[in-house]
Scaffold this motif. Sequence first.
Motif, short mmCIF file in Angstrom:
data_model
loop_
_atom_site.label_atom_id
_atom_site.label_comp_id
_atom_site.label_asym_id
_atom_site.label_seq_id
_atom_site.Cartn_x
_atom_site.Cartn_y
_atom_site.Cartn_z
N UNK A 5 -51.82 30.71 -15.84
CA UNK A 5 -52.09 30.30 -17.22
C UNK A 5 -51.62 28.86 -17.37
N UNK A 6 -52.50 27.97 -17.76
CA UNK A 6 -52.14 26.56 -17.92
C UNK A 6 -51.47 26.34 -19.27
N UNK A 7 -50.64 25.32 -19.31
CA UNK A 7 -49.99 24.95 -20.56
C UNK A 7 -48.48 25.11 -20.49
N UNK A 8 -47.77 24.15 -21.09
CA UNK A 8 -46.31 24.17 -21.04
C UNK A 8 -45.68 24.84 -22.26
N UNK A 9 -46.39 24.87 -23.36
CA UNK A 9 -45.83 25.44 -24.59
C UNK A 9 -46.94 26.18 -25.32
N UNK A 10 -47.06 27.47 -25.04
CA UNK A 10 -48.16 28.27 -25.58
C UNK A 10 -47.65 29.10 -26.76
N UNK A 11 -47.99 28.68 -27.96
CA UNK A 11 -47.58 29.40 -29.16
C UNK A 11 -48.65 30.43 -29.53
N UNK A 25 -53.33 39.72 -20.82
CA UNK A 25 -52.20 39.19 -20.07
C UNK A 25 -50.92 39.96 -20.36
N UNK A 26 -50.82 40.55 -21.54
CA UNK A 26 -49.63 41.32 -21.88
C UNK A 26 -49.54 42.62 -21.08
N UNK A 27 -50.65 43.01 -20.43
CA UNK A 27 -50.64 44.15 -19.52
C UNK A 27 -50.46 43.67 -18.09
N UNK A 28 -51.21 42.65 -17.71
CA UNK A 28 -51.20 42.18 -16.32
C UNK A 28 -49.87 41.53 -15.93
N UNK A 29 -49.27 40.75 -16.84
CA UNK A 29 -48.03 40.05 -16.49
C UNK A 29 -46.90 41.03 -16.17
N UNK A 30 -46.62 42.03 -17.03
CA UNK A 30 -45.55 42.98 -16.67
C UNK A 30 -45.84 43.74 -15.39
N UNK A 31 -47.10 44.16 -15.17
CA UNK A 31 -47.44 44.92 -13.97
C UNK A 31 -47.27 44.07 -12.72
N UNK A 32 -47.90 42.88 -12.71
CA UNK A 32 -47.81 42.00 -11.54
C UNK A 32 -46.40 41.47 -11.36
N UNK A 33 -45.75 41.17 -12.48
CA UNK A 33 -44.39 40.65 -12.41
C UNK A 33 -43.41 41.66 -11.84
N UNK A 34 -43.58 42.93 -12.19
CA UNK A 34 -42.69 43.97 -11.68
C UNK A 34 -42.85 44.14 -10.17
N UNK A 35 -44.10 44.06 -9.69
CA UNK A 35 -44.35 44.14 -8.25
C UNK A 35 -43.68 42.98 -7.53
N UNK A 36 -43.84 41.77 -8.07
CA UNK A 36 -43.24 40.59 -7.45
C UNK A 36 -41.73 40.62 -7.52
N UNK A 37 -41.17 41.17 -8.60
CA UNK A 37 -39.73 41.23 -8.74
C UNK A 37 -39.11 42.16 -7.70
N UNK A 38 -39.76 43.28 -7.43
CA UNK A 38 -39.26 44.18 -6.39
C UNK A 38 -39.28 43.48 -5.03
N UNK A 39 -40.34 42.72 -4.78
CA UNK A 39 -40.42 41.96 -3.53
C UNK A 39 -39.25 40.99 -3.44
#
Length: 298
Positions: free
Chosen positions: A214-220, A229-243
């Motif tokens: 996602x482009x942008x430095x300050x997304x209000x 994205x509110x579904x994909x970010x937690x799902x993908x983020x959780x996978x990456x965090x375990x890694x």
Amino acid sequence: MTYHIMSFDGGGVRGTLSTVITNRITQLYPTLLSQTDVYAGTSTGGIIALALAAGVTLPEILQLYVKYSREVFSGILPLGMVKAKYDNDGLHKVLKQYFGDMTLGDLKAKVVIPAFDLDDKKTPSSWGTKVFNNFCADEPDKKLSVVDVCLATSAAPTYFPSYQGYVDGGLVANNPTLCAVAQMFDPTNHNMPISGLRDLRVLSLSTGCFPKYIEGDSLAWGLLQWGMNLIDIPMDGAVAMVDYQCRQLLGQYYHRITPLFTDNHFELDDYDRIPELVTLGDSWDIKPTLDWLNLISW
């Protein structure tokens, strides 16, 4: 004592990719499966893990995807916006062919299979994680049907109905690697004594990663802009965090395979695109994995 763990992510038909890559590795490193003590898996990865623990061959598991996915993702239910997309009759039928009446206690290896419990039936009731396993001699899960555990861990909301009060483990642990590591330290595992993390060798397989940003430095943004994205970010983020956690905890004793999709998104039920997954699995570079296996003497 050294223990070897293989872990398989969730991802629907993308389990084809994990299966093809694992099969290629075993052809060049034939002792991989015979030396594996624990199989962990979530959702489609749970089915792979349970199948390997039951002694099902990788070519047979591949046929589950290639030959039976159309049957699994059939029986479309009406009113898809308010009902699950499919019933689970097709999946139940296929799993019964593979596992029959086998229980977790009948398996040849240990398993760690996450699911999400919608109601723990305790007082007060609460939802939360469930990790099916067959580690301890008196573990109640050992009496559970392998088919039932498969259906519980893979009951993806909106795709399949919940099963016996459980839904897809991917909601909380789509990458189940850390669940398996944690299970190894259960003090009741008397038949698998462990002195520390250095006793573990862990191979973790993704079902593929999509390049997203996602482009942008300050997304209000509000709810409308964030959207899916509110579904994909937690799902993908959780996978990456375990890694990340596994890399930090295990260092050289941990290896992760993450095939990268170039630009296409594979839905969980995209069975018409299974040939593309087979092609990617056949072409993915497994030399780093073979080098790692030789380095740590799996």
